[in-house]
Design a protein around this motif. Structure first.
Motif, mmCIF file in Angstrom:
data_model
loop_
_atom_site.group_PDB
_atom_site.id
_atom_site.type_symbol
_atom_site.label_atom_id
_atom_site.label_comp_id
_atom_site.label_asym_id
_atom_site.label_seq_id
_atom_site.Cartn_x
_atom_site.Cartn_y
_atom_site.Cartn_z
ATOM 1 N N PRO A 189 0.791 -1.245 0.000
ATOM 2 C CA PRO A 189 0.000 0.000 0.000
ATOM 3 C C PRO A 189 0.817 1.286 0.000
ATOM 4 O O PRO A 189 0.487 2.215 -0.746
ATOM 5 N N PRO A 190 1.878 1.407 0.793
ATOM 6 C CA PRO A 190 2.658 2.655 0.731
ATOM 7 C C PRO A 190 3.248 2.908 -0.653
ATOM 8 O O PRO A 190 3.265 4.059 -1.125
ATOM 9 N N ARG B 164 0.406 4.101 -2.934
ATOM 10 C CA ARG B 164 0.059 5.509 -2.673
ATOM 11 C C ARG B 164 1.119 6.450 -3.223
ATOM 12 O O ARG B 164 0.796 7.503 -3.790
ATOM 13 N N ALA C 179 0.502 9.304 -6.084
ATOM 14 C CA ALA C 179 0.782 10.677 -5.664
ATOM 15 C C ALA C 179 1.766 11.357 -6.608
ATOM 16 O O ALA C 179 1.741 12.581 -6.774
ATOM 17 N N THR D 36 -7.128 -0.894 -2.824
ATOM 18 C CA THR D 36 -5.959 -0.073 -2.489
ATOM 19 C C THR D 36 -5.657 0.934 -3.600
ATOM 20 O O THR D 36 -5.443 2.123 -3.349
ATOM 21 N N ALA E 8 -6.070 5.093 -3.622
ATOM 22 C CA ALA E 8 -4.899 5.917 -3.911
ATOM 23 C C ALA E 8 -5.131 6.842 -5.098
ATOM 24 O O ALA E 8 -4.552 7.933 -5.176
#
Length: 258
Positions: free
Chosen positions: A59-60, A63, A67, A108, A112
């Protein structure tokens, strides 16, 4: 000709082979900038698509990837799959990984991508499966995940309207480079193809064309829908098992009054 996708940015998860590559190729041919995300690069470059290495189960990292995009117009949640495995042949942890890949990672990625898509009034396309709407022995966890994906998409379509459209493309059997692993080579593919009303398996390009339609302005009033791309579905087994001939008089059936 619908040119509404020309110049748009499209992310296709699992977009480096099989159905995903077909979808990526279709969007590139429609004039979009295509980012194909997967853990490994494609064996053969996809014309018009850029590869990005991304583990969707992180997930990080997901994201951070979204982003870093300047804009996003379409997200295609295609990444998924499963090995053939009977339920009793593996523990719950193995089956949970199948559900994670096929249900949690699309959620997820969608979360995001939300702010980008809200600003662009874009769309999300979930790539589902006929396995989510019928028994799937040997891939039960996969079928359960795909059923959940369709439910997730319909709820997401309501919560995120009117800024974001969300639809599900329900794919049937597709002829890819790995078809022999599922159907047993050319003879197996031919035999399975005969069970499809249209007489053949889908090609990745067939799924890609449907994906482009659902993301385009031609489908501007379609949201929360499931589009079946399965060649007519499956012939009911009872038709081949029944012994009655065509000259038998009409008889009452379930749900029909005599």
């Amino acid at each position: 000709m619908d040119n509404s996708l020309r110049g748009s940015t499209v992310v296709v998860t699992g977009g480096t082979r099989g159905v995903g590559a077909g979808i990526a190729r279709a969007f590139a041919e429609a004039g979009a900038r295509v980012l194909a995300c997967a853990r490994r690069p494609p064996e053969h470059p996809i014309t018009g698509a850029e590869f990005t290495s991304l583990d969707l189960r992180d997930p990080p990292a997901v994201r951070a990837f979204f982003a870093g995009l300047p804009r996003l117009d379409v997200l295609v949640n295609n990444a998924g799959g499963t090995p053939f495995r009977h339920l009793a042949d593996a523990g719950a942890e193995r089956h949970a990984k199948v559900i994670e890949l096929n249900l949690i990672t699309p959620l997820t990625a969608s979360l995001a991508a939300y702010e980008h898509l809200r600003r662009s009034r874009g769309s999300i396309l979930m790539v589902g499966s006929v396995s989510g709407g019928r028994p799937s022995p040997g891939s039960a966890a996969y079928g359960a995940a795909k059923a959940g994906l369709a439910s997730l998409a319909s709820s997401m379509a309501v919560e995120w309207a009117p800024e974001i459209r969300v639809n599900t493309l329900v794919a049937g059997m597709v002829h890819t480079d790995s078809s022999h692993l599922h159907y047993g080579g050319p003879d197996g593919v031919a035999a399975v193809s005969r069970t499809v009303p249209l007489g053949r398996l889908a090609l990745p390009a067939d799924v890609g064309a449907a994906a482009v339609f659902l993301a385009s302005d031609a489908a501007a009033y379609i949201s929360g829908a499931s589009l079946h791309v399965h060649g007519g579905g499956e012939r009911p087994a009872f038709l081949d098992a029944a012994t009655a001939g065509p000259d038998v008089p009409d008889t009452p059936t379930a749900g029909k009054e005599s």
